[in-house]
Design an enzyme around this catalytic site. Sequence first.
Site, PDB file in Angstrom:
ATOM      1  N   ASP A  35       0.514  -0.844   0.020  1.00 18.91           N
ATOM      2  CA  ASP A  35       0.052   0.126  -0.239  1.00 18.91           C
ATOM      3  C   ASP A  35       0.814   0.959  -0.040  1.00 18.91           C
ATOM      4  OD1 ASP A  35      -1.686   1.859   1.644  1.00 18.91           O
ATOM      5  OD2 ASP A  35      -3.303   0.207   1.167  1.00 18.91           O
ATOM      6  N   LEU A  37      -0.061   4.208   1.528  1.00 18.57           N
ATOM      7  CA  LEU A  37      -0.553   5.056   2.315  1.00 18.57           C
ATOM      8  C   LEU A  37      -0.575   6.208   1.974  1.00 18.57           C
ATOM      9  CD1 LEU A  37       1.747   3.697   4.731  1.00 18.57           C
ATOM     10  CD2 LEU A  37      -0.593   2.927   4.145  1.00 18.57           C
ATOM     11  N   THR A 136     -16.168  -1.885  -9.667  1.00 16.99           N
ATOM     12  CA  THR A 136     -16.808  -1.922  -8.804  1.00 16.99           C
ATOM     13  C   THR A 136     -18.175  -2.113 -10.445  1.00 16.99           C
ATOM     14  OG1 THR A 136     -17.887   0.451  -8.239  1.00 16.99           O
ATOM     15  CG2 THR A 136     -16.216   0.472  -9.956  1.00 16.99           C
ATOM     16  N   ASP A 137     -19.511  -1.571  -9.308  1.00 17.75           N
ATOM     17  CA  ASP A 137     -21.177  -1.642 -10.582  1.00 17.75           C
ATOM     18  C   ASP A 137     -20.690  -0.211 -11.277  1.00 17.75           C
ATOM     19  OD1 ASP A 137     -21.145  -0.121  -8.391  1.00 17.75           O
ATOM     20  OD2 ASP A 137     -23.217  -0.988  -7.756  1.00 17.75           O
ATOM     21  N   GLU A 138     -20.340   0.385 -10.609  1.00 11.52           N
ATOM     22  CA  GLU A 138     -20.213   1.674 -11.270  1.00 11.52           C
ATOM     23  C   GLU A 138     -19.743   1.687 -13.111  1.00 11.52           C
ATOM     24  OE1 GLU A 138     -18.986   5.116  -9.194  1.00 11.52           O
ATOM     25  OE2 GLU A 138     -19.643   4.189  -7.272  1.00 11.52           O
ATOM     26  N   TYR A 163     -14.040   8.635 -12.400  1.00  7.23           N
ATOM     27  CA  TYR A 163     -13.415   7.436 -11.104  1.00  7.23           C
ATOM     28  C   TYR A 163     -13.581   6.102 -11.816  1.00  7.23           C
ATOM     29  CZ  TYR A 163     -14.236   3.592  -8.240  1.00  7.23           C
ATOM     30  OH  TYR A 163     -14.893   2.883  -6.632  1.00  7.23           O
ATOM     31  N   ALA A 165     -15.225   6.225 -15.196  1.00 13.80           N
ATOM     32  CA  ALA A 165     -14.758   5.333 -16.277  1.00 13.80           C
ATOM     33  C   ALA A 165     -12.381   4.512 -16.449  1.00 13.80           C
ATOM     34  CB  ALA A 165     -14.041   6.623 -17.162  1.00 13.80           C
ATOM     35  N   LYS A 167     -12.106   2.772 -13.619  1.00 15.13           N
ATOM     36  CA  LYS A 167     -11.983   1.362 -13.418  1.00 15.13           C
ATOM     37  C   LYS A 167     -12.721   0.642 -14.144  1.00 15.13           C
ATOM     38  CE  LYS A 167     -12.193   0.037  -9.427  1.00 15.13           C
ATOM     39  NZ  LYS A 167     -10.840  -0.565  -8.691  1.00 15.13           N
ATOM     40  N   ASN A 193     -20.204  -0.246  -0.705  1.00 17.79           N
ATOM     41  CA  ASN A 193     -19.831  -0.897   0.396  1.00 17.79           C
ATOM     42  C   ASN A 193     -19.667   0.201   2.297  1.00 17.79           C
ATOM     43  OD1 ASN A 193     -17.230  -3.479   0.339  1.00 17.79           O
ATOM     44  ND2 ASN A 193     -18.502  -3.005  -1.447  1.00 17.79           N
ATOM     45  N   LYS A 202     -16.804   8.921   2.259  1.00 12.70           N
ATOM     46  CA  LYS A 202     -17.777   9.020   2.022  1.00 12.70           C
ATOM     47  C   LYS A 202     -19.360   9.110   2.582  1.00 12.70           C
ATOM     48  CE  LYS A 202     -15.019   6.182  -1.633  1.00 12.70           C
ATOM     49  NZ  LYS A 202     -14.150   5.765  -1.410  1.00 12.70           N
ATOM     50  N   ARG A 298     -23.866  16.922  -7.322  1.00 12.62           N
ATOM     51  CA  ARG A 298     -22.909  16.013  -7.114  1.00 12.62           C
ATOM     52  C   ARG A 298     -23.033  16.108  -9.635  1.00 12.62           C
ATOM     53  NH1 ARG A 298     -21.165   9.970  -6.163  1.00 12.62           N
ATOM     54  NH2 ARG A 298     -20.410  10.526  -4.545  1.00 12.62           N
TER      55      ARG A 298
HETATM   56  P1  NAD Z   1      -9.996   3.247  -0.166  1.00  8.71           P
HETATM   57  O1  NAD Z   1      -9.799   4.438  -0.894  1.00  8.71           O
HETATM   58  O2  NAD Z   1     -10.520   3.045   1.295  1.00  8.71           O
HETATM   59  O3  NAD Z   1      -8.531   1.959  -0.072  1.00  8.71           O
HETATM   60  C1  NAD Z   1      -7.470   2.790  -1.135  1.00  8.71           C
HETATM   61  C2  NAD Z   1      -6.008   2.177  -0.330  1.00  8.71           C
HETATM   62  O4  NAD Z   1      -5.696   1.950  -1.438  1.00  8.71           O
HETATM   63  C3  NAD Z   1      -5.863   3.305   0.208  1.00  8.71           C
HETATM   64  O5  NAD Z   1      -5.573   2.568   1.219  1.00  8.71           O
HETATM   65  C4  NAD Z   1      -4.601   3.408  -0.450  1.00  8.71           C
HETATM   66  O6  NAD Z   1      -3.861   4.244  -0.066  1.00  8.71           O
HETATM   67  C5  NAD Z   1      -4.581   2.629  -1.265  1.00  8.71           C
HETATM   68  N1  NAD Z   1      -3.540   3.054  -3.083  1.00  8.71           N
HETATM   69  C6  NAD Z   1      -4.221   4.154  -2.704  1.00  8.71           C
HETATM   70  N2  NAD Z   1      -2.958   4.265  -4.680  1.00  8.71           N
HETATM   71  C7  NAD Z   1      -1.981   3.889  -4.213  1.00  8.71           C
HETATM   72  C8  NAD Z   1      -1.503   3.666  -5.217  1.00  8.71           C
HETATM   73  N3  NAD Z   1      -1.029   3.908  -6.751  1.00  8.71           N
HETATM   74  N4  NAD Z   1      -0.746   1.980  -4.829  1.00  8.71           N
HETATM   75  C9  NAD Z   1      -0.784   1.650  -3.251  1.00  8.71           C
HETATM   76  N5  NAD Z   1      -1.774   1.697  -3.345  1.00  8.71           N
HETATM   77  C10 NAD Z   1      -2.526   2.824  -3.301  1.00  8.71           C
HETATM   78  O7  NAD Z   1     -11.279   2.019  -1.092  1.00  8.71           O
HETATM   79  P2  NAD Z   1     -12.099   1.103  -0.654  1.00  8.71           P
HETATM   80  O8  NAD Z   1     -13.580   1.910  -0.374  1.00  8.71           O
HETATM   81  O9  NAD Z   1     -11.836  -0.067   0.254  1.00  8.71           O
HETATM   82  O10 NAD Z   1     -11.788   0.580  -2.363  1.00  8.71           O
HETATM   83  C11 NAD Z   1     -11.006  -0.970  -3.049  1.00  8.71           C
HETATM   84  C12 NAD Z   1     -11.587  -1.261  -4.370  1.00  8.71           C
HETATM   85  O11 NAD Z   1     -12.703  -2.130  -4.214  1.00  8.71           O
HETATM   86  C13 NAD Z   1     -11.269  -0.142  -5.136  1.00  8.71           C
HETATM   87  O12 NAD Z   1     -10.311  -0.785  -6.220  1.00  8.71           O
HETATM   88  C14 NAD Z   1     -12.437   0.042  -5.067  1.00  8.71           C
HETATM   89  O13 NAD Z   1     -12.563   1.057  -6.774  1.00  8.71           O
HETATM   90  C15 NAD Z   1     -13.082  -0.753  -5.094  1.00  8.71           C
HETATM   91  N6  NAD Z   1     -14.368  -0.509  -5.098  1.00  8.71           N
HETATM   92  C16 NAD Z   1     -15.515  -0.308  -3.721  1.00  8.71           C
HETATM   93  C17 NAD Z   1     -16.317   0.028  -3.308  1.00  8.71           C
HETATM   94  C18 NAD Z   1     -16.649   0.894  -2.554  1.00  8.71           C
HETATM   95  O14 NAD Z   1     -17.977   0.736  -1.766  1.00  8.71           O
HETATM   96  N7  NAD Z   1     -16.001   1.531  -0.885  1.00  8.71           N
HETATM   97  C19 NAD Z   1     -17.600  -0.543  -4.247  1.00  8.71           C
HETATM   98  C20 NAD Z   1     -17.244  -0.872  -5.636  1.00  8.71           C
HETATM   99  C21 NAD Z   1     -15.666  -1.380  -5.517  1.00  8.71           C
HETATM  100  P1  TYD Z   2     -20.693   8.287  -2.179  1.00  5.34           P
HETATM  101  O1  TYD Z   2     -19.774   7.366  -0.327  1.00  5.34           O
HETATM  102  O2  TYD Z   2     -19.636   8.492  -2.400  1.00  5.34           O
HETATM  103  O3  TYD Z   2     -20.189   6.543  -3.132  1.00  5.34           O
HETATM  104  P2  TYD Z   2     -20.767   6.543  -4.807  1.00  5.34           P
HETATM  105  O4  TYD Z   2     -20.282   7.800  -5.069  1.00  5.34           O
HETATM  106  O5  TYD Z   2     -19.337   5.894  -5.001  1.00  5.34           O
HETATM  107  O6  TYD Z   2     -21.486   5.395  -4.802  1.00  5.34           O
HETATM  108  O7  TYD Z   2     -21.856   7.892  -2.933  1.00  5.34           O
HETATM  109  C1  TYD Z   2     -22.915   7.829  -1.884  1.00  5.34           C
HETATM  110  C2  TYD Z   2     -24.164   8.307  -2.498  1.00  5.34           C
HETATM  111  O8  TYD Z   2     -24.604   9.473  -1.273  1.00  5.34           O
HETATM  112  C3  TYD Z   2     -24.403   8.929  -3.760  1.00  5.34           C
HETATM  113  O9  TYD Z   2     -25.450   9.243  -4.790  1.00  5.34           O
HETATM  114  C4  TYD Z   2     -23.568  10.116  -3.704  1.00  5.34           C
HETATM  115  C5  TYD Z   2     -24.484  10.907  -2.309  1.00  5.34           C
HETATM  116  N1  TYD Z   2     -23.669  12.052  -1.176  1.00  5.34           N
HETATM  117  C6  TYD Z   2     -24.489  12.746  -0.837  1.00  5.34           C
HETATM  118  O10 TYD Z   2     -25.826  13.294  -1.040  1.00  5.34           O
HETATM  119  N2  TYD Z   2     -23.748  13.824   0.247  1.00  5.34           N
HETATM  120  C7  TYD Z   2     -22.644  12.995   0.575  1.00  5.34           C
HETATM  121  O11 TYD Z   2     -22.447  14.121   0.988  1.00  5.34           O
HETATM  122  C8  TYD Z   2     -21.236  12.466  -0.104  1.00  5.34           C
HETATM  123  C9  TYD Z   2     -20.109  12.326   0.239  1.00  5.34           C
HETATM  124  C10 TYD Z   2     -21.845  11.290  -0.903  1.00  5.34           C
END
Ligand code: NAD
Ligand code: TYD
Length: 361
Positions: A35, A37, A136-138, A163, A165, A167, A193, A202, A298
């Site tokens: 990582d 960090l 991601t499903d996005e 983002y 695009a 992914k 998640n 988030k 947004r």
């Molecule tokens: P996060 O932002 O919490 O964590 C990302 C991690 O990657 C961090 O620890 C960061 O330090 C590390 N990182 C970033 N750039 C880096 C680099 N250049 N080299 C090495 N490490 C690096 O993200 P998350 O929410 O845990 O998501 C993890 C994965 O799951 C991502 O690929 C994301 O696209 C995917 N994902 C997330 C969600 C969600 O709801 N959070 C949903 C679907 C898919």
């Molecule tokens: P987010 O947690 O950023 O996830 P994603 O955009 O990847 O789905 O946002 C979840 C939803 O919540 C999204 O529709 C945007 C909305 N949102 C708000 O309304 N207010 C906020 O402050 C944030 C961060 C997100």
Amino acid sequence: MRTYLVTGGAGFIGSNYIHYMFRKYGDEIRIINVDKLTYAGNLENLRDIEDRDNYTFIRADITDSAAIREIFEKNDIDRVVHFAAESHVDRSIVNPEVFVQTNVIGTAVMLNCAKAAWELPDGTFRDGKKFLHVSTDEVYGSLPDDGESFFYETTPYDPHSPYSASKAGSDMLVKAYMDTYHFPANITNTSNNYGPYQFPEKLIPLLINNALAGKELPVYGDGKNIRDWLYVDDHAKGIDMVQEKGKLFETYNIGGHNEKRNIEIVNIVIETLLEILPESDPRRKNVSKDLIKYVTDRKGHDRRYAIAPDKIREQIGWEPETKFEDGIKKTIAWYLENEAWLANVTSGNYQNYYEEMYGNR
Ligand code: NAD
Ligand code: TYD
């Protein structure tokens, strides 16, 4: 002993996955967590497992091919689970370039180094080696607000944010490696998640953090956008099941039919906080629906995401275990119990610490 290389293991899902894997496999596996960090990576998330003999942390950037190559050369990696990414849509709208760097170039580096380490002279791959790309499903774009259309593995890609695009670009690279080299990989595309250790930019942790501090709860647009929420442990379990039981070269969507409008989430978080917080807790007086503030939408805001998990259920037997009502309570309770973690990530103290600890490396 099987060795896993986990990228992005100090982030939200990666750290939960590492916890899950040690709970499940104990000393049967070894995990190397790579990582960079960034602001989103926090070693506090792994404090309780960092002293294990079968765990190693390496600070490295996945776009640094020399560093990643060296890790593969020094370790006989059996499984890659690739989480590392820039993950926040709002940041991608402001600064898209780093998303292309990490998500696209970084994935290319990971694929290339794994291929170099695993490929035999005849172009086949060593037995048992597997790469899982977490996506991601996005990437599928936005669904109509009809409650009956869903994302399937066959849904054409139609990403809208920088983002998604980036992914989508990374997914296409994994597909290209599978099609061109028969590289042993899977892709998982997962819905939103929630759970412990999620950075409070988030939606859910931001709401918890702001409500406890009596700060406004920003709701984008009309608040009616829909996301499909999955408890992070169920995602971790799905990833492991795909790697163990899935067919190589296949994509699996992971989601649990748990659609909620954003405004519903806001109301649930406030109500749950008021239910859990004792009268004596000074933070309770800050929590109120008066904090809700509708703000400018947004840019390019996707209306609805919803996964059809039929394939993973039918082929692999995965089902989400955590009901949203239970998962959100567990999550909120975790944030209430881990006030210091929250204060630390919001103050940025932990980043100063990393600079001191690792700044010169
Ligand atoms: P996060 O932002 O919490 O964590 C990302 C991690 O990657 C961090 O620890 C960061 O330090 C590390 N990182 C970033 N750039 C880096 C680099 N250049 N080299 C090495 N490490 C690096 O993200 P998350 O929410 O845990 O998501 C993890 C994965 O799951 C991502 O690929 C994301 O696209 C995917 N994902 C997330 C969600 C969600 O709801 N959070 C949903 C679907 C898919
Ligand atoms: P987010 O947690 O950023 O996830 P994603 O955009 O990847 O789905 O946002 C979840 C939803 O919540 C999204 O529709 C945007 C909305 N949102 C708000 O309304 N207010 C906020 O402050 C944030 C961060 C997100």
